[in-house]
Design a protein around this motif. Structure first.
Motif, PDB file in Angstrom:
ATOM      1  N   ALA A  26       4.012   3.972   7.528  1.00 55.46           N
ATOM      2  CA  ALA A  26       4.144   3.985   6.064  1.00 55.46           C
ATOM      3  C   ALA A  26       3.818   2.610   5.486  1.00 55.46           C
ATOM      4  O   ALA A  26       3.094   2.500   4.486  1.00 55.46           O
ATOM      5  CB  ALA A  26       5.548   4.429   5.670  1.00 55.46           C
ATOM      6  N   GLU A  27       4.331   1.570   6.118  1.00 56.97           N
ATOM      7  CA  GLU A  27       4.045   0.210   5.629  1.00 56.97           C
ATOM      8  C   GLU A  27       2.557  -0.120   5.767  1.00 56.97           C
ATOM      9  O   GLU A  27       1.954  -0.662   4.849  1.00 56.97           O
ATOM     10  CB  GLU A  27       4.888  -0.818   6.376  1.00 56.97           C
ATOM     11  CG  GLU A  27       4.556  -2.230   5.942  1.00 56.97           C
ATOM     12  CD  GLU A  27       5.761  -3.134   5.867  1.00 56.97           C
ATOM     13  OE1 GLU A  27       5.746  -4.004   4.982  1.00 56.97           O
ATOM     14  OE2 GLU A  27       6.686  -2.985   6.667  1.00 56.97           O
ATOM     15  N   GLU A  28       1.967   0.235   6.901  1.00 60.44           N
ATOM     16  CA  GLU A  28       0.535  -0.023   7.118  1.00 60.44           C
ATOM     17  C   GLU A  28      -0.329   0.668   6.063  1.00 60.44           C
ATOM     18  O   GLU A  28      -1.367   0.148   5.662  1.00 60.44           O
ATOM     19  CB  GLU A  28       0.114   0.452   8.506  1.00 60.44           C
ATOM     20  CG  GLU A  28       0.657  -0.378   9.645  1.00 60.44           C
ATOM     21  CD  GLU A  28       0.440   0.275  11.012  1.00 60.44           C
ATOM     22  OE1 GLU A  28      -0.404   1.203  11.117  1.00 60.44           O
ATOM     23  OE2 GLU A  28       1.130  -0.134  11.954  1.00 60.44           O
ATOM     24  N   LEU A  29       0.107   1.862   5.635  1.00 54.49           N
ATOM     25  CA  LEU A  29      -0.658   2.629   4.646  1.00 54.49           C
ATOM     26  C   LEU A  29      -0.277   2.268   3.207  1.00 54.49           C
ATOM     27  O   LEU A  29      -0.796   2.863   2.263  1.00 54.49           O
ATOM     28  CB  LEU A  29      -0.452   4.130   4.879  1.00 54.49           C
ATOM     29  CG  LEU A  29      -1.026   4.667   6.184  1.00 54.49           C
ATOM     30  CD1 LEU A  29      -0.570   6.112   6.410  1.00 54.49           C
ATOM     31  CD2 LEU A  29      -2.544   4.588   6.178  1.00 54.49           C
ATOM     32  N   HIS A  30       0.637   1.325   3.048  1.00 53.28           N
ATOM     33  CA  HIS A  30       1.074   0.853   1.724  1.00 53.28           C
ATOM     34  C   HIS A  30       1.688   1.968   0.879  1.00 53.28           C
ATOM     35  O   HIS A  30       1.427   2.061  -0.323  1.00 53.28           O
ATOM     36  CB  HIS A  30      -0.071   0.171   0.973  1.00 53.28           C
ATOM     37  CG  HIS A  30      -0.727  -0.916   1.761  1.00 53.28           C
ATOM     38  ND1 HIS A  30      -0.107  -2.112   2.061  1.00 53.28           N
ATOM     39  CD2 HIS A  30      -1.935  -0.958   2.369  1.00 53.28           C
ATOM     40  CE1 HIS A  30      -0.907  -2.857   2.797  1.00 53.28           C
ATOM     41  NE2 HIS A  30      -2.031  -2.182   3.006  1.00 53.28           N
ATOM     42  N   VAL A  31       2.468   2.819   1.526  1.00 56.08           N
ATOM     43  CA  VAL A  31       3.120   3.883   0.768  1.00 56.08           C
ATOM     44  C   VAL A  31       4.447   3.383   0.215  1.00 56.08           C
ATOM     45  O   VAL A  31       5.052   2.458   0.771  1.00 56.08           O
ATOM     46  CB  VAL A  31       3.330   5.173   1.607  1.00 56.08           C
ATOM     47  CG1 VAL A  31       2.042   5.637   2.248  1.00 56.08           C
ATOM     48  CG2 VAL A  31       4.399   4.988   2.647  1.00 56.08           C
ATOM     49  N   SER A  32       4.886   4.002  -0.857  1.00 60.26           N
ATOM     50  CA  SER A  32       6.163   3.627  -1.449  1.00 60.26           C
ATOM     51  C   SER A  32       7.279   4.573  -1.032  1.00 60.26           C
ATOM     52  O   SER A  32       8.454   4.247  -1.195  1.00 60.26           O
ATOM     53  CB  SER A  32       6.047   3.592  -2.975  1.00 60.26           C
ATOM     54  OG  SER A  32       5.539   4.817  -3.456  1.00 60.26           O
ATOM     55  N   ALA A  33       6.909   5.737  -0.493  1.00 58.20           N
ATOM     56  CA  ALA A  33       7.944   6.718  -0.152  1.00 58.20           C
ATOM     57  C   ALA A  33       7.523   7.601   1.002  1.00 58.20           C
ATOM     58  O   ALA A  33       6.342   7.900   1.175  1.00 58.20           O
ATOM     59  CB  ALA A  33       8.272   7.583  -1.369  1.00 58.20           C
ATOM     60  N   MET A  34       8.526   7.996   1.765  1.00 57.58           N
ATOM     61  CA  MET A  34       8.360   9.041   2.770  1.00 57.58           C
ATOM     62  C   MET A  34       8.783  10.332   2.084  1.00 57.58           C
ATOM     63  O   MET A  34       9.853  10.396   1.479  1.00 57.58           O
ATOM     64  CB  MET A  34       9.281   8.801   3.960  1.00 57.58           C
ATOM     65  CG  MET A  34       8.998   7.502   4.662  1.00 57.58           C
ATOM     66  SD  MET A  34       7.777   7.744   5.888  1.00 57.58           S
ATOM     67  CE  MET A  34       8.796   7.561   7.299  1.00 57.58           C
TER      68      MET A  34
END
Length: 168
Positions: free
Chosen positions: A79-87
């Motif tokens: 998630a961090e690698e993909l720069h997401v804000s939420a799961m």
């Protein structure tokens, strides 16, 4: 800043419940990344490549979605690698909630910047699970109203091929 959600799962197979959750999430997020992973605790019907291909086919006309392979490691790191804000997680009942709550708390301990967003399953899909779909299909039941058409056809073919292999 673009709001991106990561929806991880094995999607073996992807059901109309999954699809409903993804479509509803696209109303909240700018992009929903569907991460297809391998659940090591379950026997898969489809291999990773097949599940990715099916997910891409099902989601090809759903704007704001992308399908990726989760190749291992912590999902929260992905998630961090993909720069997401939420799961993104979908739940059907209290049992799902308790399971997802534990995962969400562990993910938060690993990376407090990633939030977990839980969507309740639509009422008509609350009883659906990929395991139930596979069991009904294995015994020749009609699952066509519970999975996208392309998935239904792939399941029918997979069980026919397995049956043909047993008779050889």
């Amino acid at each position: 800043m673009k709001k991106i959600a990561l929806f991880p799962g094995s999607f073996d197979p992807l059901t109309n419940g999954h699809l409903d959750t993804i479509e509803r999430a696209t109303n909240i997020f700018d992009e929903v990344i569907v991460a297809v992973s391998t659940n090591t605790t379950k026997k898969s019907l489809f291999n990773g490549e097949e599940r990715i291909a099916l997910a891409k086919e099902v989601l090809k006309d759903v704007p704001g979605t992308k399908v990726v392979r989760h190749t291992g490691g912590l999902t929260v790191d992905m998630a961090e690698e993909l720069h997401v804000s939420a799961m993104l997680r979908g739940i059907r009942n209290m049992k799902d909630y308790e399971y997802e709550e534990s995962i969400a708390m562990m993910n938060r301990s690993q990376n407090p910047k990633i939030e977990t967003v839980i969507l309740m399953a639509s009422e008509k899909y609350r009883f659906l699970s990929s395991s139930l779909i596979k069991e009904v299909a294995m015994f020749g039941g009609d699952i066509s109203e519970f999975v996208p058409s392309v998935v239904n056809q792939a399941i029918i073919k997979k069980y026919q091929d397995m049956s043909d292999d047993e008779h050889m």
